[in-house]
Motif scaffolding. Structure first.
Motif, short mmCIF file in Angstrom:
data_model
loop_
_atom_site.label_atom_id
_atom_site.label_comp_id
_atom_site.label_asym_id
_atom_site.label_seq_id
_atom_site.Cartn_x
_atom_site.Cartn_y
_atom_site.Cartn_z
N LEU A 116 0.84 -1.20 0.00
CA LEU A 116 0.00 0.00 0.00
C LEU A 116 0.87 1.25 0.00
O LEU A 116 2.03 1.19 0.40
N PRO A 117 0.31 2.38 -0.39
CA PRO A 117 1.05 3.62 -0.18
C PRO A 117 1.39 3.75 1.30
O PRO A 117 0.60 3.32 2.16
N PRO A 118 2.55 4.32 1.64
CA PRO A 118 3.00 4.34 3.04
C PRO A 118 1.96 4.85 4.03
O PRO A 118 1.79 4.25 5.09
N ALA A 119 1.27 5.92 3.72
CA ALA A 119 0.28 6.46 4.67
C ALA A 119 -0.84 5.45 4.93
O ALA A 119 -1.29 5.29 6.06
N GLN A 120 -1.25 4.74 3.89
CA GLN A 120 -2.32 3.75 4.05
C GLN A 120 -1.82 2.52 4.81
O GLN A 120 -2.55 1.98 5.65
N GLY A 121 -0.61 2.05 4.51
CA GLY A 121 -0.05 0.91 5.22
C GLY A 121 0.12 1.20 6.70
O GLY A 121 -0.25 0.40 7.56
N GLN A 138 -1.46 3.51 8.46
CA GLN A 138 -2.78 3.67 9.08
C GLN A 138 -3.45 2.31 9.30
O GLN A 138 -4.06 2.08 10.35
N ALA A 139 -3.30 1.41 8.36
CA ALA A 139 -3.87 0.06 8.51
C ALA A 139 -3.22 -0.66 9.68
O ALA A 139 -3.91 -1.31 10.49
N MET A 140 -1.90 -0.54 9.79
CA MET A 140 -1.20 -1.20 10.91
C MET A 140 -1.61 -0.59 12.23
O MET A 140 -1.75 -1.31 13.23
N GLN A 141 -1.80 0.71 12.27
CA GLN A 141 -2.28 1.34 13.49
C GLN A 141 -3.64 0.76 13.89
O GLN A 141 -3.89 0.50 15.08
N GLY A 142 -4.50 0.55 12.91
CA GLY A 142 -5.81 -0.05 13.19
C GLY A 142 -5.68 -1.47 13.70
O GLY A 142 -6.36 -1.87 14.66
N ILE A 143 -4.82 -2.24 13.09
CA ILE A 143 -4.58 -3.62 13.54
C ILE A 143 -4.09 -3.61 14.98
O ILE A 143 -4.56 -4.38 15.82
N ASN A 144 -3.14 -2.73 15.26
CA ASN A 144 -2.56 -2.66 16.61
C ASN A 144 -3.59 -2.22 17.65
O ASN A 144 -3.49 -2.60 18.82
N GLY A 195 1.72 6.85 17.55
CA GLY A 195 1.85 8.30 17.64
C GLY A 195 2.25 8.98 16.34
O GLY A 195 2.42 10.19 16.31
N VAL A 196 2.38 8.22 15.27
CA VAL A 196 2.78 8.79 13.98
C VAL A 196 1.53 9.15 13.18
O VAL A 196 0.66 8.31 12.97
N SER A 197 1.46 10.39 12.75
CA SER A 197 0.36 10.81 11.89
C SER A 197 0.60 10.30 10.48
O SER A 197 1.67 10.58 9.90
N PRO A 198 -0.34 9.55 9.90
CA PRO A 198 -0.15 9.04 8.54
C PRO A 198 0.08 10.17 7.51
O PRO A 198 0.69 9.94 6.48
N ASP A 199 -0.38 11.37 7.84
CA ASP A 199 -0.21 12.51 6.94
C ASP A 199 1.02 13.35 7.29
O ASP A 199 1.29 14.36 6.62
N GLY A 200 1.75 12.95 8.32
CA GLY A 200 2.92 13.71 8.76
C GLY A 200 4.05 13.66 7.74
O GLY A 200 4.14 12.74 6.92
N VAL A 201 4.95 14.64 7.84
CA VAL A 201 6.06 14.73 6.88
C VAL A 201 7.02 13.55 6.98
O VAL A 201 7.65 13.18 6.00
N ASP A 202 7.12 12.95 8.16
CA ASP A 202 8.05 11.83 8.33
C ASP A 202 7.35 10.47 8.34
O ASP A 202 7.97 9.45 8.64
N ALA A 203 6.07 10.42 8.00
CA ALA A 203 5.30 9.18 8.07
C ALA A 203 5.89 8.08 7.17
O ALA A 203 6.05 6.94 7.61
N ALA A 204 6.21 8.42 5.94
CA ALA A 204 6.75 7.41 5.01
C ALA A 204 8.08 6.86 5.52
O ALA A 204 8.32 5.65 5.46
#
Length: 164
Positions: free
Chosen positions: A38-43, A45-51, A116-125
């Motif tokens: 997936l695109p990094p932000a989506q991956g 975010q999905a892992m955050q949901g799983i966790n 604590g990482v925002s999927p839209d943050g500058v360092d998310a990827a």
């Protein structure tokens, strides 16, 4: 501890190890690969949901309940190594407990940090790219040790049954 208690406790531990090992296996074989695709932000975010959803009552009962039964089996086996299947119970218990140690000291802190990482943050990827390979590699360790524990404890239960 009597064989009347050890025999079913060994089976319960083997089944629990297999269930948990199966969950870890799924992550090692296809879940993390799918998230990586997936695109990094989506991956991320999905892992955050799983966790967020992973520590449910059912999963935690399997994960930590099996740790408890393996701790009891391991101590019992270590105190009476001459008993049929004791060495196998000890080895199987230690294998499963290795998976628990890896979970507590490696996966949980990284999952908490990822939360604590925002999927839209500058360092998310970058954060996702750093998280993924190490998390997956150590998950392979949990997978192998849990499944090996299930197999070893299954053999231990059979040895005890044959000794009766």
């Amino acid at each position: 501890m009597t064989e009347r208690v050890l025999a079913p406790l060994t089976v319960v531990s083997a089944v629990g190890s297999g269930i948990v090992g199966g969950v870890f296996f799924a992550f090692s074989v296809f879940v993390m690969r799918a998230l990586d695709g997936l695109p990094p932000a989506q991956g991320l975010q999905a892992m955050q949901g799983i966790n967020r959803w992973a520590p449910t009552g059912w999963f935690m009962t399997a994960l930590l309940g099996t740790a408890l039964t393996c701790a009891v089996l391991g101590v019992s086996a270590a105190l009476d190594l001459d008993r049929p299947g004791a060495v196998l119970r000890l080895v199987g218990s230690v294998l499963y407990l290795v998976a628990i140690v890896v979970t507590i000291f490696y996966h949980v802190p990284r999952n908490d940090a990822l939360a604590g990482v925002s999927p839209d943050g500058v360092d998310a990827a970058r954060r996702w790219a750093e998280y993924l390979p190490g998390w997956t590699a150590w998950n392979h360790v949990r997978t192998i040790t849990s499944i090996a524990a299930a197999a070893t404890l299954t053999v231990a239960a059979r040895v005890v049954e044959q000794a009766r």
